[in-house]
Design a protein around this motif. Structure first.
Motif, PDB file in Angstrom:
ATOM      1  N   GLY A  55      29.453  57.151  70.380  1.00  0.00           N
ATOM      2  CA  GLY A  55      29.083  58.338  71.316  1.00  0.00           C
ATOM      3  C   GLY A  55      29.904  58.282  72.468  1.00  0.00           C
ATOM      4  N   VAL A  56      31.049  57.646  72.522  1.00  0.00           N
ATOM      5  CA  VAL A  56      32.083  57.661  73.777  1.00  0.00           C
ATOM      6  C   VAL A  56      33.315  58.038  73.361  1.00  0.00           C
ATOM      7  CG1 VAL A  56      30.602  55.670  74.691  1.00  0.00           C
ATOM      8  CG2 VAL A  56      32.621  55.331  73.494  1.00  0.00           C
ATOM      9  N   SER A  57      34.305  58.359  74.374  1.00  0.00           N
ATOM     10  CA  SER A  57      35.371  58.645  74.178  1.00  0.00           C
ATOM     11  C   SER A  57      36.273  57.344  73.809  1.00  0.00           C
ATOM     12  CB  SER A  57      35.972  59.214  75.593  1.00  0.00           C
ATOM     13  OG  SER A  57      36.216  58.170  76.444  1.00  0.00           O
ATOM     14  N   PRO A  58      37.459  57.688  72.853  1.00  0.00           N
ATOM     15  CA  PRO A  58      38.342  56.785  72.539  1.00  0.00           C
ATOM     16  C   PRO A  58      39.100  56.150  73.726  1.00  0.00           C
ATOM     17  CG  PRO A  58      38.608  58.947  71.348  1.00  0.00           C
ATOM     18  CD  PRO A  58      37.867  59.454  72.584  1.00  0.00           C
ATOM     19  N   SER A  59      39.148  56.922  74.851  1.00  0.00           N
ATOM     20  CA  SER A  59      39.663  55.964  76.073  1.00  0.00           C
ATOM     21  C   SER A  59      38.957  54.889  76.561  1.00  0.00           C
ATOM     22  CB  SER A  59      39.878  57.071  77.208  1.00  0.00           C
ATOM     23  OG  SER A  59      40.316  56.412  78.465  1.00  0.00           O
ATOM     24  N   ALA A  60      37.304  55.311  76.420  1.00  0.00           N
ATOM     25  CA  ALA A  60      36.405  54.220  76.806  1.00  0.00           C
ATOM     26  C   ALA A  60      36.579  53.013  75.793  1.00  0.00           C
ATOM     27  CB  ALA A  60      34.787  54.837  76.565  1.00  0.00           C
ATOM     28  N   VAL A  61      36.604  53.524  74.661  1.00  0.00           N
ATOM     29  CA  VAL A  61      36.794  52.124  73.439  1.00  0.00           C
ATOM     30  C   VAL A  61      38.037  51.308  73.930  1.00  0.00           C
ATOM     31  CG1 VAL A  61      37.375  51.651  71.010  1.00  0.00           C
ATOM     32  CG2 VAL A  61      35.490  53.430  71.629  1.00  0.00           C
ATOM     33  N   SER A  62      38.974  52.105  74.212  1.00  0.00           N
ATOM     34  CA  SER A  62      40.179  51.371  74.603  1.00  0.00           C
ATOM     35  C   SER A  62      40.186  50.495  75.713  1.00  0.00           C
ATOM     36  CB  SER A  62      41.450  52.339  74.489  1.00  0.00           C
ATOM     37  OG  SER A  62      42.879  51.879  75.082  1.00  0.00           O
ATOM     38  N   ARG A  76      29.028  43.718  74.554  1.00  0.00           N
ATOM     39  CA  ARG A  76      29.101  44.909  74.138  1.00  0.00           C
ATOM     40  C   ARG A  76      30.803  45.273  73.799  1.00  0.00           C
ATOM     41  NH1 ARG A  76      29.360  49.473  79.155  1.00  0.00           N
ATOM     42  NH2 ARG A  76      30.954  48.015  79.721  1.00  0.00           N
ATOM     43  N   HIS A  77      31.507  44.344  74.426  1.00  0.00           N
ATOM     44  CA  HIS A  77      32.971  44.346  74.042  1.00  0.00           C
ATOM     45  C   HIS A  77      33.254  43.777  72.637  1.00  0.00           C
ATOM     46  CE1 HIS A  77      34.153  44.124  78.519  1.00  0.00           C
ATOM     47  NE2 HIS A  77      33.641  45.222  78.250  1.00  0.00           N
ATOM     48  N   MET A  78      32.433  42.762  72.198  1.00  0.00           N
ATOM     49  CA  MET A  78      32.575  42.132  71.063  1.00  0.00           C
ATOM     50  C   MET A  78      32.102  43.150  70.092  1.00  0.00           C
ATOM     51  SD  MET A  78      34.045  39.174  71.130  1.00  0.00           S
ATOM     52  CE  MET A  78      33.024  37.611  70.005  1.00  0.00           C
ATOM     53  N   ASP A  79      31.108  43.817  70.011  1.00  0.00           N
ATOM     54  CA  ASP A  79      30.444  45.011  69.278  1.00  0.00           C
ATOM     55  C   ASP A  79      31.555  46.118  69.082  1.00  0.00           C
ATOM     56  OD1 ASP A  79      28.053  43.444  68.986  1.00  0.00           O
ATOM     57  OD2 ASP A  79      27.044  44.580  70.254  1.00  0.00           O
ATOM     58  N   SER A 135      39.859  52.699  63.437  1.00  0.00           N
ATOM     59  CA  SER A 135      40.483  53.250  64.326  1.00  0.00           C
ATOM     60  C   SER A 135      39.654  53.425  65.554  1.00  0.00           C
ATOM     61  CB  SER A 135      40.919  54.884  64.050  1.00  0.00           C
ATOM     62  OG  SER A 135      39.814  55.496  64.023  1.00  0.00           O
ATOM     63  N   PHE A 136      40.393  53.578  66.835  1.00  0.00           N
ATOM     64  CA  PHE A 136      39.669  53.708  68.142  1.00  0.00           C
ATOM     65  C   PHE A 136      38.748  55.010  68.114  1.00  0.00           C
ATOM     66  CE2 PHE A 136      42.468  50.504  69.047  1.00  0.00           C
ATOM     67  CZ  PHE A 136      42.276  49.918  70.171  1.00  0.00           C
ATOM     68  N   GLU A 137      39.306  55.957  67.477  1.00  0.00           N
ATOM     69  CA  GLU A 137      38.486  57.430  67.511  1.00  0.00           C
ATOM     70  C   GLU A 137      37.386  57.387  66.596  1.00  0.00           C
ATOM     71  OE1 GLU A 137      42.677  57.674  68.587  1.00  0.00           O
ATOM     72  OE2 GLU A 137      41.817  56.979  66.788  1.00  0.00           O
ATOM     73  N   ALA A 138      37.447  56.602  65.513  1.00  0.00           N
ATOM     74  CA  ALA A 138      36.408  56.640  64.508  1.00  0.00           C
ATOM     75  C   ALA A 138      35.116  55.689  65.121  1.00  0.00           C
ATOM     76  CB  ALA A 138      36.564  55.970  63.298  1.00  0.00           C
ATOM     77  N   ALA A 139      35.821  54.617  65.778  1.00  0.00           N
ATOM     78  CA  ALA A 139      34.656  53.614  66.664  1.00  0.00           C
ATOM     79  C   ALA A 139      33.878  54.277  67.896  1.00  0.00           C
ATOM     80  CB  ALA A 139      35.421  52.337  67.101  1.00  0.00           C
ATOM     81  N   ALA A 140      34.828  55.460  68.312  1.00  0.00           N
ATOM     82  CA  ALA A 140      34.230  55.970  69.490  1.00  0.00           C
ATOM     83  C   ALA A 140      33.067  57.082  68.917  1.00  0.00           C
ATOM     84  CB  ALA A 140      35.389  56.936  70.198  1.00  0.00           C
ATOM     85  N   ALA A 141      33.426  57.601  67.814  1.00  0.00           N
ATOM     86  CA  ALA A 141      32.355  58.595  67.543  1.00  0.00           C
ATOM     87  C   ALA A 141      31.017  57.826  67.182  1.00  0.00           C
ATOM     88  CB  ALA A 141      33.088  59.184  65.882  1.00  0.00           C
ATOM     89  N   ARG A 142      31.166  56.593  66.670  1.00  0.00           N
ATOM     90  CA  ARG A 142      29.930  55.862  66.261  1.00  0.00           C
ATOM     91  C   ARG A 142      29.268  55.570  67.590  1.00  0.00           C
ATOM     92  NH1 ARG A 142      29.701  52.742  61.763  1.00  0.00           N
ATOM     93  NH2 ARG A 142      27.857  51.988  62.653  1.00  0.00           N
TER      94      ARG A 142
END
Length: 294
Positions: free
Chosen positions: A26-33, A4-7, A17-24
């Motif tokens: 369906g989680v928050s940017p904080s979760a991606v970070s 999951r971390h590699m994906d 960006s973290f924000e665009a990845a988060a949108a893809r």
């Protein structure tokens, strides 16, 4: 390292960006970070540069390349279980000159293999290895013989070029050569395909000619457009012999010198047992055997 971390790393890199990845995701940017931080904790190194768009460190490049390989193998495994050929796009880095000449049969070979699609990335043959290091491409056509870590390098052959210009430009050069010698080359208007195109140096260098800062240089980011610009008299450049020959025979292009510039080309690809990559590699070698000189 959790899959999951590699994906998530791949999404951050691909989306920029973290924000665009988060949108893809369906989680928050904080979760991606947090996922990226967990990955960095696992490997003990910084992986992502928090810039805009995001970049990756040397360690990040290794992980991105690994993640893409994992995706390819997972896709092929899934395909075998379902009895079909992989539909994942095959990403290739190739320079414009190759794509317009000897590389074209690769398209037919891949089409005949069935079920595969190509994702071609145009890049100068002197700079294409960066795409391989980042994992953006499974294989690249390059002028670099030194293999990238985790990759295989195989000689393809040599692509030959002529220095050509319009008949009018050839007359201008001949007049200049008669009066000023090789210095006449210094002021001749030049054509390049991109900002990193320095191939004409291989003609100017041996003549001891330095490029003048006030020289007219036209950038034409298209192989066909570059040929049209030569015919129009906008400047001179190096064109592959196979492409230049019909123009020279028709009299719309003229060889400006007897020079033949030969560029050795190599196929660098992931060191990976993959049916998809095998089909692609066979196609590249088959095309090179016909379209390049040894």
């Amino acid at each position: 390292m959790m899959p999951r971390h590699m994906d998530t790393l791949l999404l951050v890199v691909d989306e920029g960006s973290f924000e665009a990845a988060a949108a893809r995701l369906g989680v928050s940017p904080s979760a991606v970070s947090q996922r990226i931080k967990a990955l960095e904790s696992d490997v003990g190194r910084v992986v992502v540069r928090r810039t805009s768009p995001v970049g990756v460190t040397d360690a990040g490049e290794v992980l991105v390349q690994t993640a893409r390989r994992m995706r390819l193998l997972e896709s092929e495994t899934d395909d075998r279980l379902r009895g079909r050929v992989s539909e994942r796009p095959v990403s290739v880095g190739v320079n414009a000159d190759s794509l317009a000449t000897w590389f074209r049969p690769v398209l037919r070979h891949v089409a005949e293999a069935g079920g595969m699609s190509l994702e071609l990335n145009l890049e100068d043959e002197q700079r294409s290895l960066a795409m391989l290091r980042r994992g953006d491409c499974m294989g690249v056509v390059t002028a670099e013989a030194e293999p990238v870590a985790g990759c295989v390098v195989e000689a393809l052959g040599t692509l030959a070029y002529w220095p050509v210009g319009s008949p009018g430009l050839a007359g201008e050069l001949a007049e200049g050569l008669a009066g000023r010698g090789d210095e006449a080359w210094a002021s001749l208007p030049l054509l390049v395909i991109g900002p990193h195109d320095r191939m004409t140096d291989s003609v100017l260098g041996p003549r001891g000619v330095a490029t003048r800062p006030d020289r007219r240089v036209s950038r034409i980011p298209s192989f066909e457009g570059l040929n049209d610009a030569v015919v129009a008299g906008l400047g001179w450049t190096l064109v592959p012999v196979a492409a230049a020959s019909p123009y020279v025979e028709a009299g719309t292009m003229v060889r400006l010198a007897e020079d033949v510039v030969r560029v050795p080309l190599y196929w660098q690809h992931w060191r990976l047992e993959s049916d998809t990559l095998g089909v692609l590699t066979d196609a590249v070698h088959a095309a090179a055997a016909v379209g390049l000189t040894s």
